[in-house]
Write a protein that holds these residues in place. Structure first.
Motif, PDB file in Angstrom:
ATOM      1  N   LEU A  61      11.795 -95.727  40.091  1.00 15.97           N
ATOM      2  CA  LEU A  61      11.100 -94.719  39.304  1.00 15.97           C
ATOM      3  C   LEU A  61      11.584 -94.784  37.872  1.00 15.97           C
ATOM      4  O   LEU A  61      12.789 -94.872  37.618  1.00 15.97           O
ATOM      5  N   SER A  62      10.639 -94.767  36.946  1.00 12.87           N
ATOM      6  CA  SER A  62      10.989 -94.693  35.530  1.00 12.87           C
ATOM      7  C   SER A  62      10.001 -93.769  34.827  1.00 12.87           C
ATOM      8  O   SER A  62       8.899 -93.521  35.323  1.00 12.87           O
ATOM      9  N   LEU A  63      10.430 -93.255  33.706  1.00 16.67           N
ATOM     10  CA  LEU A  63       9.610 -92.358  32.903  1.00 16.67           C
ATOM     11  C   LEU A  63       9.521 -92.920  31.498  1.00 16.67           C
ATOM     12  O   LEU A  63      10.485 -93.502  31.002  1.00 16.67           O
ATOM     13  N   ARG A  64       8.369 -92.739  30.867  1.00 22.56           N
ATOM     14  CA  ARG A  64       8.184 -93.181  29.484  1.00 22.56           C
ATOM     15  C   ARG A  64       7.569 -92.047  28.672  1.00 22.56           C
ATOM     16  O   ARG A  64       6.690 -91.346  29.148  1.00 22.56           O
ATOM     17  N   PHE A  65       8.057 -91.912  27.474  1.00 19.66           N
ATOM     18  CA  PHE A  65       7.486 -90.983  26.517  1.00 19.66           C
ATOM     19  C   PHE A  65       7.148 -91.788  25.276  1.00 19.66           C
ATOM     20  O   PHE A  65       7.936 -92.638  24.854  1.00 19.66           O
TER      21      PHE A  65
ATOM     22  N   PHE B  69      18.820 -94.011  28.842  1.00 10.08           N
ATOM     23  CA  PHE B  69      17.482 -94.154  28.274  1.00 10.08           C
ATOM     24  C   PHE B  69      17.558 -95.065  27.051  1.00 10.08           C
ATOM     25  O   PHE B  69      18.624 -95.266  26.472  1.00 10.08           O
ATOM     26  N   THR B  70      16.411 -95.621  26.715  1.00  8.05           N
ATOM     27  CA  THR B  70      16.312 -96.475  25.526  1.00  8.05           C
ATOM     28  C   THR B  70      15.186 -95.958  24.645  1.00  8.05           C
ATOM     29  O   THR B  70      14.239 -95.333  25.119  1.00  8.05           O
ATOM     30  N   GLN B  71      15.316 -96.232  23.367  1.00  6.75           N
ATOM     31  CA  GLN B  71      14.249 -95.949  22.417  1.00  6.75           C
ATOM     32  C   GLN B  71      13.873 -97.289  21.791  1.00  6.75           C
ATOM     33  O   GLN B  71      14.726 -97.962  21.227  1.00  6.75           O
ATOM     34  N   THR B  72      12.607 -97.657  21.876  1.00  3.97           N
ATOM     35  CA  THR B  72      12.121 -98.918  21.303  1.00  3.97           C
ATOM     36  C   THR B  72      11.103 -98.574  20.231  1.00  3.97           C
ATOM     37  O   THR B  72      10.070 -97.963  20.507  1.00  3.97           O
ATOM     38  N   ILE B  73      11.399 -98.999  19.014  1.00  8.29           N
ATOM     39  CA  ILE B  73      10.563 -98.688  17.855  1.00  8.29           C
ATOM     40  C   ILE B  73       9.684 -99.895  17.530  1.00  8.29           C
ATOM     41  O   ILE B  73      10.152-101.030  17.494  1.00  8.29           O
TER      42      ILE B  73
ATOM     43  N   GLU C  16      12.304 -94.661  27.177  1.00  7.31           N
ATOM     44  CA  GLU C  16      12.206 -94.981  28.604  1.00  7.31           C
ATOM     45  C   GLU C  16      13.474 -94.584  29.337  1.00  7.31           C
ATOM     46  O   GLU C  16      14.580 -94.895  28.900  1.00  7.31           O
ATOM     47  N   LEU C  17      13.290 -93.865  30.437  1.00  6.89           N
ATOM     48  CA  LEU C  17      14.384 -93.474  31.325  1.00  6.89           C
ATOM     49  C   LEU C  17      14.167 -94.173  32.648  1.00  6.89           C
ATOM     50  O   LEU C  17      13.069 -94.131  33.195  1.00  6.89           O
ATOM     51  N   LYS C  18      15.210 -94.815  33.167  1.00  8.30           N
ATOM     52  CA  LYS C  18      15.117 -95.473  34.469  1.00  8.30           C
ATOM     53  C   LYS C  18      16.125 -94.853  35.412  1.00  8.30           C
ATOM     54  O   LYS C  18      17.305 -94.779  35.102  1.00  8.30           O
ATOM     55  N   PHE C  19      15.635 -94.404  36.554  1.00  4.86           N
ATOM     56  CA  PHE C  19      16.531 -93.855  37.556  1.00  4.86           C
ATOM     57  C   PHE C  19      17.304 -95.014  38.182  1.00  4.86           C
ATOM     58  O   PHE C  19      16.730 -96.053  38.521  1.00  4.86           O
ATOM     59  N   ASN C  20      18.610 -94.844  38.316  1.00  3.99           N
ATOM     60  CA  ASN C  20      19.460 -95.959  38.760  1.00  3.99           C
ATOM     61  C   ASN C  20      19.636 -96.037  40.270  1.00  3.99           C
ATOM     62  O   ASN C  20      20.552 -96.654  40.752  1.00  3.99           O
ATOM     63  N   ARG C  21      18.746 -95.387  41.013  1.00  5.82           N
ATOM     64  CA  ARG C  21      18.776 -95.491  42.472  1.00  5.82           C
ATOM     65  C   ARG C  21      17.349 -95.588  42.973  1.00  5.82           C
ATOM     66  O   ARG C  21      16.412 -95.237  42.272  1.00  5.82           O
TER      67      ARG C  21
END
Length: 192
Positions: free
Chosen positions: A102-106, A134-138, A158-163
């Motif tokens: 599962l990952s989330l993106r904003f 989380f990472t921020q990609t510009i 982007e946030l990635k759940f580590n499980r």
């Protein structure tokens, strides 16, 4: 009839963990759109990559009646995860790596990355905690700079759940959705 198949060692069809979690996500987020009118779903994908037998599902949305920034919940399942699930029918699915990622993106549009990325980092840590990586990609479109001082950047957070995520976590979907809505509201309130 089921008994006949079971006696021969054949498995009765059950939807995969991916399918069950996907349906739970869809139901909850479509209710937020259609019934509660808190969000507008603006994109949906459901893919199967035949070359590697991987599945991916994504649902992108904005706050209701607003555009400019969006959130996306993404669910993925690899062949390895599917095989672990199917081959471990009676065991502990989580221990074998069965389940989904599962990952989330904003996505937000910004004009001053140095300042706004620090604000975004503070918002993300406040809502999601310090343990959630989380990472921020510009990025920006070359040639849009007319006049040169009016450059706008897209920031993909982007946030990635580590499980791995399984059916046991389906009850957490409302809380996940509320955190995503809170993130969009706070990004908007911070004038990002």
């Amino acid at each position: 009839m089921d008994q006949r198949y079971r006696s021969r060692g054949m498995r009765v069809f059950d939807p995969t963990v991916f399918e069950n979690v996907k349906v739970a996500l869809e139901n909850h987020f479509y209710d937020l759109d259609n019934l509660d009118r808190l969000i507008d779903i603006v994109g949906r994908n459901d893919r199967m990559e035949m070359a590697v037998m991987a599945r991916e599902f994504g649902l992108r949305f904005t706050l209701a009646g607003q555009s400019g920034m969006s959130a996306e919940v993404r669910l993925a399942s690899s062949l390895r995860q599917l095989a672990a699930e199917l081959l471990n029918q009676d065991g502990d699915a989580a221990a074998t790596g069965a389940g989904c990622s599962l990952s989330l993106r904003f996505r937000v549009v910004i004009s001053e990355p140095a300042d706004q990325c620090r604000k975004i980092e503070g918002i993300m840590r406040t809502i999601w905690g310090d343990d959630m990586p989380f990472t921020q990609t510009i990025s920006y479109v070359h040639g849009q700079d007319s006049p040169p001082e009016a450059v706008f950047y897209t920031n993909k957070i982007e946030l990635k759940f580590n499980r791995t995520i399984g059916e046991e976590q389906m009850e957490d979907i409302p809380e996940l959705a509320e955190h995503m809505l809170q993130t969009l509201r706070e990004l908007k309130a911070a004038a990002i």
